[in-house]
Design an enzyme around this catalytic site. Structure first.
Site, PDB file in Angstrom:
ATOM      1  N   ARG A 197       0.849  -1.189   0.000  1.00 58.22           N
ATOM      2  CA  ARG A 197       0.000   0.000   0.000  1.00 58.22           C
ATOM      3  C   ARG A 197       0.888   1.244   0.000  1.00 58.22           C
ATOM      4  O   ARG A 197       2.013   1.218   0.502  1.00 58.22           O
ATOM      5  CB  ARG A 197      -0.904   0.030   1.234  1.00 58.22           C
TER       6      ARG A 197
ATOM      7  N   LYS B 149      -2.015  -2.038   7.966  1.00 58.61           N
ATOM      8  CA  LYS B 149      -3.167  -1.463   8.656  1.00 58.61           C
ATOM      9  C   LYS B 149      -3.277  -2.035  10.065  1.00 58.61           C
ATOM     10  O   LYS B 149      -3.029  -3.212  10.292  1.00 58.61           O
ATOM     11  CB  LYS B 149      -4.453  -1.763   7.867  1.00 58.61           C
TER      12      LYS B 149
ATOM     13  N   HIS C 271      -2.557   2.278  -5.969  1.00 54.32           N
ATOM     14  CA  HIS C 271      -3.591   1.264  -5.753  1.00 54.32           C
ATOM     15  C   HIS C 271      -3.666   0.319  -6.950  1.00 54.32           C
ATOM     16  O   HIS C 271      -3.835  -0.896  -6.783  1.00 54.32           O
ATOM     17  CB  HIS C 271      -4.932   1.960  -5.527  1.00 54.32           C
TER      18      HIS C 271
ATOM     19  N   ARG D 143      -0.805  -2.114  -6.832  1.00 60.63           N
ATOM     20  CA  ARG D 143      -1.078  -3.175  -5.851  1.00 60.63           C
ATOM     21  C   ARG D 143      -2.080  -4.182  -6.407  1.00 60.63           C
ATOM     22  O   ARG D 143      -1.914  -5.394  -6.245  1.00 60.63           O
ATOM     23  CB  ARG D 143      -1.602  -2.542  -4.559  1.00 60.63           C
TER      24      ARG D 143
ATOM     25  N   HIS E  98      -4.132  -8.796   4.095  1.00 58.34           N
ATOM     26  CA  HIS E  98      -5.578  -8.748   4.305  1.00 58.34           C
ATOM     27  C   HIS E  98      -5.940  -9.564   5.545  1.00 58.34           C
ATOM     28  O   HIS E  98      -5.518 -10.717   5.678  1.00 58.34           O
ATOM     29  CB  HIS E  98      -6.323  -9.325   3.100  1.00 58.34           C
TER      30      HIS E  98
ATOM     31  N   TYR F  18     -10.048 -10.552  -6.123  1.00 60.15           N
ATOM     32  CA  TYR F  18      -9.053 -10.737  -7.176  1.00 60.15           C
ATOM     33  C   TYR F  18      -9.294 -12.009  -7.972  1.00 60.15           C
ATOM     34  O   TYR F  18      -8.704 -12.195  -9.031  1.00 60.15           O
ATOM     35  CB  TYR F  18      -7.645 -10.743  -6.579  1.00 60.15           C
TER      36      TYR F  18
END
Length: 305
Positions: free
Chosen positions: A155, A179, A246, A249, A272, A281
């Site tokens: 990211r 994150k 983005h 990625r 994730h 995806y």
């Protein structure tokens, strides 16, 4: 709890999430969302506000969402704002400042499924293989930045936060803080290792000397600067298409899934927390398989071809 009481702990809440390690960007987003909520609740007539003088209810927050929807905000933005409100209410409940969470049973607006845009693999390879002016430190830096962006699928916030000692070139991996301050290790491609080896001796350092990617003055590149450099690079060398971190990625994820078919591994590499986030995806992967089928299967061709 009346509106004034509901908003009274706002500053303390923001101080708390700063202590928890939330990024400046996240804290600023929470601040905007909550200030907007307070303004909406204050403006509501009593019949909409569910009797604000007596206390706030689920109806108040539903009405606030409806007002924002009438302003044209999309479902994704509304869901994010509701999440910000819930975080605040949950914090108040946990500390005994609110008896019940009035947002707990509100369903977020349904979001249309969005398939990420992936850049063509051939286009990316051609762009990243363009000659780099070794005498231009910024060009060398940008090449390392873009190789890492596509080669490891980070990211933009993660790239922004990288320090020089997060990169282990001999072992070919990078330590990433994602994150929620979650830590993970991501492999580096051979191209990324080579580009970083070329860049590191030229890196400008500020007083702390920690940041991996820096500007001329040695300070850490901002997320906006990273986005801008990527867009400029694509505009100057490409075919006019818009390129964002983005999209890089997404391309990493889609191309890796096409090659490996291992969605669990891709989930770990992307950082994730939920497999459902990674599963989007699989649509990219299906599109790739469908194209191969149309090109290769003898029964896939139309009669008029």
């Amino acid at each position: 709890m009346v509106l004034d009481g509901f908003a009274a702990h706002f500053d303390a809440y923001l101080e708390n999430i700063v202590r928890e390690g939330k990024s400046e960007h996240t804290v600023a987003a929470y601040r905007r969302d909550l200030e907007e909520l307070f303004a909406l609740l204050a403006q509501m007539p009593s019949e909409d506000a569910g009797g604000v003088p007596q206390g706030l209810s689920q109806r108040d927050f539903t009405a606030a969402l409806r007002r924002l929807s009438q302003r044209g905000l999309n479902a994704r933005t509304l869901a994010r704002k509701l999440s910000s409100w819930r975080q605040y209410c949950a914090w108040l409940v946990k500390r005994g400042l609110l008896h019940t969470d009035p947002t707990a049973d509100i369903k977020p607006p349904k979001q249309p499924e969005r398939v990420p845009k992936a850049l063509p693999q051939e286009w990316l390879n051609r762009m990243l293989d363009l000659p780099v002016d070794g005498g231009d430190p910024l060009a060398v830096r940008d090449h390392a930045l873009f190789e890492l962006m596509y080669g490891s699928g980070l990211r933009v916030s993660e790239i922004h936060g990288l320090n020089a000692d997060d990169v282990y070139l001999d072992e070919a991996w990078v330590h990433v803080t994602g994150k929620g301050r979650k830590q993970r290790q991501v492999p580096l491609t051979g191209k990324s290792v080579e580009a970083l080896k070329n860049y590191l001796p030229l890196r400008q350092t500020a007083s702390d000397g920690k940041a991996l990617f820096t500007g001329r003055n040695g300070t850490r590149l901002s997320q906006r600067q990273i986005q801008k450099r990527l867009a400029q690079w694509a505009a100057q060398n490409g075919d006019g298409r818009h390129v964002s971190p983005h999209m890089m990625r997404h391309s990493y994820a889609g191309h890796l899934l096409q090659a490996s078919r291992d969605i669990r591994a891709v989930q770990e590499l992307l950082g994730h927390s939920s497999l459902s986030t990674t599963q989007i995806y699989t649509k990219l992967d299906f599109d790739h398989i469908a194209r191969l089928y149309d090109e290769a299967h003898p029964r896939a061709k139309r009669q008029d071809e």
